[in-house]
Design an enzyme around this catalytic site. Structure first.
Site, PDB file in Angstrom:
ATOM      1  CB  CYS A  38      -1.013  -0.045   1.140  1.00  0.00           C
ATOM      2  SG  CYS A  38      -2.367   1.162   0.922  1.00  0.00           S
ATOM      3  CG  HIS A  40      -4.180  -3.435   2.441  1.00  0.00           C
ATOM      4  ND1 HIS A  40      -3.264  -2.990   3.357  1.00  0.00           N
ATOM      5  CD2 HIS A  40      -4.809  -2.326   1.984  1.00  0.00           C
ATOM      6  CE1 HIS A  40      -3.330  -1.677   3.471  1.00  0.00           C
ATOM      7  NE2 HIS A  40      -4.266  -1.239   2.632  1.00  0.00           N
ATOM      8  CD  GLU A  56      -2.446  -6.121   5.022  1.00  0.00           C
ATOM      9  OE1 GLU A  56      -2.773  -4.941   5.268  1.00  0.00           O
ATOM     10  OE2 GLU A  56      -1.729  -6.433   4.037  1.00  0.00           O
TER      11      GLU A  56
END
Length: 201
Positions: free
Chosen positions: A83, A181, A183
């Site tokens: 990001c 992202h 994650e």
């Protein structure tokens, strides 16, 4: 194999560390210590928030930029920016004024301007990742995005679409960055992190 997850007060550290563990990392150092970064086998730079604030925070950790530069640019350790961590690889960002980036990949970070006025900014939610050049880390799939500014420049290896093309990933040599992202991107993101852990650029 040590993965240094850089703590400069501007990243989603807990979630990224957990995702790296699930992806197969055994030795993760969440660290603001340049000496740890200087010895790490792989380096991950997360980032959440405004470009200028993140750039300032990173430079505010004494010796950190120098340690990253030496380990990544000098020694060739694999690097992943996430990001705003990806955006910081650019020459400059234009969020709330102009701010210098690391200057690793030629380009600038500018506000999203979708061609369709009904397309909302920030670009938030799941969207396609479409490879534009072969790269060992980037596969086609869907990932989770949340951003109002985007990279424009060289070494683009994937785009997404938000009423026009938006850069989703950049890479050159041992450098890689993703706008989305991992994650938060479930299996797609975990698979990408697994590939990063095995990457031998």
């Amino acid at each position: 194999m040590t993965v240094a997850l850089i703590d400069y007060g501007a990243g989603n550290l807990h979630s990224v560390a957990n995702a790296l563990k699930v992806a197969g990392a055994h030795d993760i150092a969440v660290t603001d210590n340049p000496d740890v970064v200087a010895k790490a086998d792989r380096i991950v730079l997360p980032g959440v928030g405004a470009f200028g604030a993140c750039a300032s925070a990173l430079r505010g950790v004494d010796g950190m930029v120098e340690a990253i530069e030496q380990r990544v640019r000098g020694d060739g350790a694999p690097f992943l920016g996430i990001c705003v961590g990806m955006q910081l690889m650019a020459d400059a960002g234009e969020e709330m004024g102009e701010h210098p980036g690391l200057g690793w990949i030629s380009g600038r970070v500018r506000r999203l301007k979708p061609s369709d006025p009904t397309a909302k900014v920030p670009h938030m939610g799941w969207n396609d990742v479409r490879p534009t050049a072969p790269h060992p880390l980037i596969e086609p799939g869907e990932a989770y995005f949340l951003h109002s500014f985007a990279f424009e420049g060289d070494d683009v290896v994937a785009t997404t679409d938000h009423a026009g093309p938006v850069v989703a990933a950049i890479a050159r040599d041992n450098l890689a960055g993703v706008q989305f992202h991992p994650e938060k991107s479930q299996r797609y993101g975990l698979d990408l992190l697994s590939r990063f852990l095995e990457w031998r650029p």
